[in-house]
Design a protein around this motif. Sequence first.
Motif, PDB file in Angstrom:
ATOM      1  N   ALA B 150      29.559  45.131  43.722  1.00 47.87           N
ATOM      2  CA  ALA B 150      28.738  44.100  44.070  1.00 47.87           C
ATOM      3  C   ALA B 150      27.480  44.208  42.853  1.00 47.87           C
ATOM      4  CB  ALA B 150      28.317  43.425  45.095  1.00 47.87           C
ATOM      5  N   LEU B 151      27.078  45.476  42.594  1.00 47.25           N
ATOM      6  CA  LEU B 151      26.086  45.245  41.738  1.00 47.25           C
ATOM      7  C   LEU B 151      26.267  45.112  40.329  1.00 47.25           C
ATOM      8  CD1 LEU B 151      24.696  49.344  42.906  1.00 47.25           C
ATOM      9  CD2 LEU B 151      23.555  46.934  43.272  1.00 47.25           C
ATOM     10  N   SER B 152      27.631  45.251  39.980  1.00 44.36           N
ATOM     11  CA  SER B 152      28.070  45.160  38.504  1.00 44.36           C
ATOM     12  C   SER B 152      27.597  43.305  38.050  1.00 44.36           C
ATOM     13  CB  SER B 152      29.568  45.238  38.547  1.00 44.36           C
ATOM     14  OG  SER B 152      30.252  44.215  39.249  1.00 44.36           O
ATOM     15  N   ASP B 153      27.601  42.628  39.085  1.00 47.39           N
ATOM     16  CA  ASP B 153      27.126  41.492  38.916  1.00 47.39           C
ATOM     17  C   ASP B 153      26.519  40.423  39.785  1.00 47.39           C
ATOM     18  OD1 ASP B 153      26.879  38.616  37.882  1.00 47.39           O
ATOM     19  OD2 ASP B 153      29.095  38.453  37.311  1.00 47.39           O
ATOM     20  N   VAL B 154      27.201  40.136  40.913  1.00 51.79           N
ATOM     21  CA  VAL B 154      26.741  39.038  41.778  1.00 51.79           C
ATOM     22  C   VAL B 154      25.342  39.433  42.584  1.00 51.79           C
ATOM     23  CG1 VAL B 154      28.664  37.719  42.445  1.00 51.79           C
ATOM     24  CG2 VAL B 154      28.300  39.888  43.634  1.00 51.79           C
ATOM     25  N   MET B 155      25.197  40.829  42.917  1.00 50.53           N
ATOM     26  CA  MET B 155      23.891  41.363  43.596  1.00 50.53           C
ATOM     27  C   MET B 155      22.958  41.291  42.464  1.00 50.53           C
ATOM     28  SD  MET B 155      22.462  42.044  46.475  1.00 50.53           S
ATOM     29  CE  MET B 155      20.795  42.074  46.309  1.00 50.53           C
ATOM     30  N   ALA B 156      23.192  41.780  41.497  1.00 54.01           N
ATOM     31  CA  ALA B 156      22.091  41.892  40.319  1.00 54.01           C
ATOM     32  C   ALA B 156      21.911  40.440  39.815  1.00 54.01           C
ATOM     33  CB  ALA B 156      22.751  42.688  39.009  1.00 54.01           C
ATOM     34  N   THR B 157      22.515  39.507  39.868  1.00 49.29           N
ATOM     35  CA  THR B 157      22.361  38.378  39.442  1.00 49.29           C
ATOM     36  C   THR B 157      21.611  37.298  40.655  1.00 49.29           C
ATOM     37  OG1 THR B 157      24.107  38.024  37.804  1.00 49.29           O
ATOM     38  CG2 THR B 157      23.592  35.910  38.755  1.00 49.29           C
ATOM     39  N   GLY B 158      21.822  37.802  41.630  1.00 51.60           N
ATOM     40  CA  GLY B 158      20.974  37.160  42.728  1.00 51.60           C
ATOM     41  C   GLY B 158      19.618  37.587  42.945  1.00 51.60           C
ATOM     42  N   HIS B 159      19.471  38.821  42.385  1.00 49.34           N
ATOM     43  CA  HIS B 159      18.379  39.526  42.500  1.00 49.34           C
ATOM     44  C   HIS B 159      17.439  39.084  41.218  1.00 49.34           C
ATOM     45  CE1 HIS B 159      15.144  42.699  42.628  1.00 49.34           C
ATOM     46  NE2 HIS B 159      15.594  42.775  41.389  1.00 49.34           N
ATOM     47  N   HIS B 160      18.141  38.628  40.200  1.00 50.43           N
ATOM     48  CA  HIS B 160      17.468  38.136  39.064  1.00 50.43           C
ATOM     49  C   HIS B 160      17.165  36.618  39.487  1.00 50.43           C
ATOM     50  CE1 HIS B 160      16.434  37.618  34.735  1.00 50.43           C
ATOM     51  NE2 HIS B 160      17.388  36.553  34.500  1.00 50.43           N
ATOM     52  N   ALA B 161      17.629  36.015  40.136  1.00 51.34           N
ATOM     53  CA  ALA B 161      17.229  34.391  40.497  1.00 51.34           C
ATOM     54  C   ALA B 161      16.022  34.695  41.195  1.00 51.34           C
ATOM     55  CB  ALA B 161      18.502  33.981  41.160  1.00 51.34           C
ATOM     56  N   ALA B 162      15.965  35.611  42.243  1.00 52.84           N
ATOM     57  CA  ALA B 162      14.917  35.937  43.027  1.00 52.84           C
ATOM     58  C   ALA B 162      13.687  36.547  42.226  1.00 52.84           C
ATOM     59  CB  ALA B 162      15.272  36.805  44.046  1.00 52.84           C
TER      60      ALA B 162
END
Lengths: 347, 347
Positions: B150-162
Amino acid sequence: MRATVIHGPNDIRIEEVPDPVIQHPTDVVVRVLNACICGSDLWAYRGVAQRVAGQRIGHEFLGTVEEVGAEVRGFAKGDLVVAPFVWSDGTCEFCREGLHTSCPHGGFWGQVGSDGGQGEAVRVPFADGTLVKLPKEAAGDAKLLPGLLALSDVMATGHHAAVSAGVREGATVAVVGDGAVGLCGVLAARRLGAGRIIALGRHPARTELARRFGATDVVAERGEAAVEAVKELTGGQGAHAVLEAVGTEESMRTAISIARDGGAVGYVGVPHGGSAGVDIGQMFGRNVSLNGGVAPARAYIPELLPDVLSGAIEPGLVFDRTVDLDGVPDGYRAMDDRSALKVRIAF
Amino acid sequence: MRATVIHGPNDIRIEEVPDPVIQHPTDVVVRVLNACICGSDLWAYRGVAQRVAGQRIGHEFLGTVEEVGAEVRGFAKGDLVVAPFVWSDGTCEFCREGLHTSCPHGGFWGQVGSDGGQGEAVRVPFADGTLVKLPKEAAGDAKLLPGLLALSDVMATGHHAAVSAGVREGATVAVVGDGAVGLCGVLAARRLGAGRIIALGRHPARTELARRFGATDVVAERGEAAVEAVKELTGGQGAHAVLEAVGTEESMRTAISIARDGGAVGYVGVPHGGSAGVDIGQMFGRNVSLNGGVAPARAYIPELLPDVLSGAIEPGLVFDRTVDLDGVPDGYRAMDDRSALKVRIAF
């Protein structure tokens, strides 16, 4: 008393209106010494922004406190004061956070039922939350007064654009708009330590003032050619911080296009026309931010005031014409046809 | 080797493709252990985003280094690694600033001429600038592997949104979008100390996961009704930080509407359709900011990795279906009809 009233597009009149009186114990009445005409007043003048026939107009003024409500603590008769372009209670959550423009008890000078700034006197609601005191001796200082007047809107708004765009020491900044706000944005960017300031504009008197205010480069091109010119000046990257001080579709599109990847557009141009050029697809891949809006001038005046008083910044130079109250209709015409940059009204 | 290839709308195939080989001394070849299907892959699947017939697809993967170019310093054969969804040189000005997605030598897995993540192996350009090493023992840890993937995209992207929305300790946060990115946004907001997290969504399995990830409130309404519901939950004010994880006109309009005055929308939903609902007039008077864009996952993985390894966050819970390579076309169908939240591909 006499005040400026708008009756419809291109129909600005000076009329006899009721004298303002204290209506609430938190009010003061200010006798206006200086006011001015704003680029945003032109939206009403041109009929783009709707106004009720007979509505007051003008939202920038400074003057002397003439009457003081019973609950006002911070001001006394005779104080010299400047008003930000909205009033605010000074006590709510938003005011405490410095976002006075979102005060639920706030309002805009000249809105229906309130006095406008382009008149002989103004009833100021929530005086303690709204006004900022100035040194009394400034009232007689013809060199200083215009700069203090500029704090009511244009200088505070230019500063908001710069802060919103994240201008930092050494940053490359671009300013879209050569009106008074754009020019004050140049001044604000220099004050915040920008390393390079690219002013977009083609009107010689204005670009000359931009250079005096700190612009290091001037780009006279518009649209795609302006984007190319800024890219060329910045090694293909664009500016870290872009100040958008116009509010049209084209200016917003230009502003976003000349922002560096990861940079920000600080937008303060009053938007007209829906999405105003904001193509999110243009921003997404480059992580361009869009920050700003209506400037909480009240929050910024205390920070900017010392630099105006010391002469470190001279935002009053944006005024290139002064009229008396009877000259206001002419002042609107001059700003509308761009023969004047910004018109000061001396009472 | 075998890899996923897109031939047109709804036409995903598993085909024999050339084995990747080292082409530049900074390349490595990674044998893929886990990959997955992204919500954004559906734009290509549905024909909204254009692809060349026969183009590779998939941009999220982790695996084992199999071959190492002569100039690669940080990786050796046998290392377990995760790839962010774009590669980057790691040395340019943008990479050094943490905006790896703007690297001039960067690229997106599956773009024409590159390998996609949904295949047995991938040639990784600029391995030192792109990959992040994982503990080797994680390769055999079935509980941990999905979270690392999930670090490859979705978790990093959710973090970027936050991060882009400015989530801070105690902040009220709203998340628009109940897909994997939105859910990871909830997790990221909780990790950053949000005091209250309102998840907008109506799919029970997803809202349940949102609650597990830290959502304190769930709003099932949509459009105007959703705006009203969030306003009611926040004393009429809206949320300090809004995470926009959809990318449609409606979702962007909702996100801006539920932001508190002076607040920010962190947008990471891949935009489709021009202005994507950004009405600057809606933002201006309230000083709402719009920050975000494509997430520089490479910059965030080192910060997020320890929390995944420790189990402090479990973004791998977004995977509710696992397929093998032959099951990928079915996986696309399941995500397209929303019967699967996010599909993991185990090789």
